[in-house]
Design an enzyme around this catalytic site. Structure first.
Site, PDB file in Angstrom:
ATOM      1  N   HIS A 119      22.338  29.270   9.209  1.00 58.34           N
ATOM      2  CA  HIS A 119      21.415  28.130   9.122  1.00 58.34           C
ATOM      3  C   HIS A 119      22.210  26.841   8.892  1.00 58.34           C
ATOM      4  O   HIS A 119      21.997  25.832   9.582  1.00 58.34           O
ATOM      5  CB  HIS A 119      20.438  28.408   7.970  1.00 58.34           C
ATOM      6  CG  HIS A 119      19.464  27.305   7.696  1.00 58.34           C
ATOM      7  ND1 HIS A 119      18.105  27.445   7.900  1.00 58.34           N
ATOM      8  CD2 HIS A 119      19.629  26.048   7.203  1.00 58.34           C
ATOM      9  CE1 HIS A 119      17.494  26.330   7.554  1.00 58.34           C
ATOM     10  NE2 HIS A 119      18.393  25.457   7.126  1.00 58.34           N
ATOM     11  N   GLU A 120      23.117  26.880   7.925  1.00 62.26           N
ATOM     12  CA  GLU A 120      23.912  25.686   7.600  1.00 62.26           C
ATOM     13  C   GLU A 120      24.929  25.374   8.698  1.00 62.26           C
ATOM     14  O   GLU A 120      25.229  24.200   8.961  1.00 62.26           O
ATOM     15  CB  GLU A 120      24.619  25.875   6.257  1.00 62.26           C
ATOM     16  CG  GLU A 120      23.685  26.024   5.067  1.00 62.26           C
ATOM     17  CD  GLU A 120      22.748  24.848   4.898  1.00 62.26           C
ATOM     18  OE1 GLU A 120      23.143  23.720   5.260  1.00 62.26           O
ATOM     19  OE2 GLU A 120      21.613  25.043   4.419  1.00 62.26           O
ATOM     20  N   ASP A 135      14.994  20.442   4.728  1.00 68.24           N
ATOM     21  CA  ASP A 135      15.130  19.984   6.113  1.00 68.24           C
ATOM     22  C   ASP A 135      13.912  19.210   6.594  1.00 68.24           C
ATOM     23  O   ASP A 135      14.043  18.194   7.279  1.00 68.24           O
ATOM     24  CB  ASP A 135      15.381  21.188   7.031  1.00 68.24           C
ATOM     25  CG  ASP A 135      16.703  21.869   6.710  1.00 68.24           C
ATOM     26  OD1 ASP A 135      17.646  21.174   6.287  1.00 68.24           O
ATOM     27  OD2 ASP A 135      16.795  23.093   6.880  1.00 68.24           O
TER      28      ASP A 135
END
Length: 239
Positions: A68-69, A169
């Site tokens: 994800h990062e 986010d």
């Protein structure tokens, strides 16, 4: 005393484990062990198998958080932003990076992480439902439940991160849209205020249902939103 430990590099980005991560892994493993499907392995016997599957799921979940990062970081690098590091924390992960000059770039970078989580989730659930479940020899083996649990958790991670609760986010996407019509500092303040309001609602809900996790996440979001609001107010747009 260092609060994080570097474990390697990916795409020339230092990958670190925060000291809070030492709590995250056993807590996540215990969560999976006591919860039933689609979020855990309660009912799976013997106990050693249940906790082994839970520990593996916790490890794979944090690999998913890292992906994800990395999705954030990959797109940020494409836009020329410098990435200082990626750190895995108790409540997920964070990529320390420069903010792109254009708000629409920040929106795309912020969306890349949840999109990656949603893609992983759909792939895992599709694989389990249409490959594992249709094969009796596979469906009776509890190890394949990891695919189901991982898919469910990634969907939850993707959707949850899209909430407009800065600095998650969704909150960063909100800030990028606000920054089109106002200064970056004011956009940050507005997004942080909305994030803190959502955190308060989460805390109230956590108290109402007696869910400690909601309370902890609410405190984390509120504190992080306050810190980032203060940082940008004092230093302006630069990171």
């Amino acid at each position: 005393m260092q609060s994080s430990l570097k474990i390697g590099n990916i795409m020339d980005i230092p990958i670190k484990l925060d000291t809070s991560f030492l709590l995250a892994l056993p807590i996540s493993a215990y969560f999976f062990a006591i919860n039933s499907q689609p979020y855990g392995f309660a009912g799976v016997e013997p106990t050693v198998v249940r906790y082994s599957l839970s520990t593996l799921s916790a490890i794979f979940l944090f690999v998913s958080v890292l992906l994800h990062e990395l999705a954030h970081s990959y797109l940020a690098k494409r836009y020329g932003a410098k990435i200082a590091s990626i750190t895995l924390l108790l409540f997920g992960g964070v990529a320390s990076m420069e903010i792109p000059q254009k708000p629409e770039q920040e929106a795309k970078i912020a969306f890349a992480g949840p999109l990656t989580s949603l893609i992983i989730g759909f792939i895992c659930l599709f694989t389990y439902n249409y490959v594992i479940s249709s094969n009796p020899a596979l469906s009776q083996n509890p190890i394949y439940l990891i695919i189901w649990v991982l898919g469910s958790m990634n969907l939850l991670l993707g959707i949850f991160n899209l909430l407009p609760a800065f600095p998650m986010d969704g909150g960063r996407i909100l800030r990028s849209f606000l920054a089109i019509k106002m200064s970056y500092v004011k956009a940050t303040h507005s997004a942080a205020s909305i994030g803190k309001f959502i955190a308060i609602l989460m805390a109230i809900y956590g108290i109402y249902v007696g869910d400690l996790w909601f309370l902890l996440i609410a405190f984390y979001i509120y504190g992080s939103a306050s810190n980032e609001d203060r940082f940008y107010s004092e230093s302006g747009r630069s990171v």
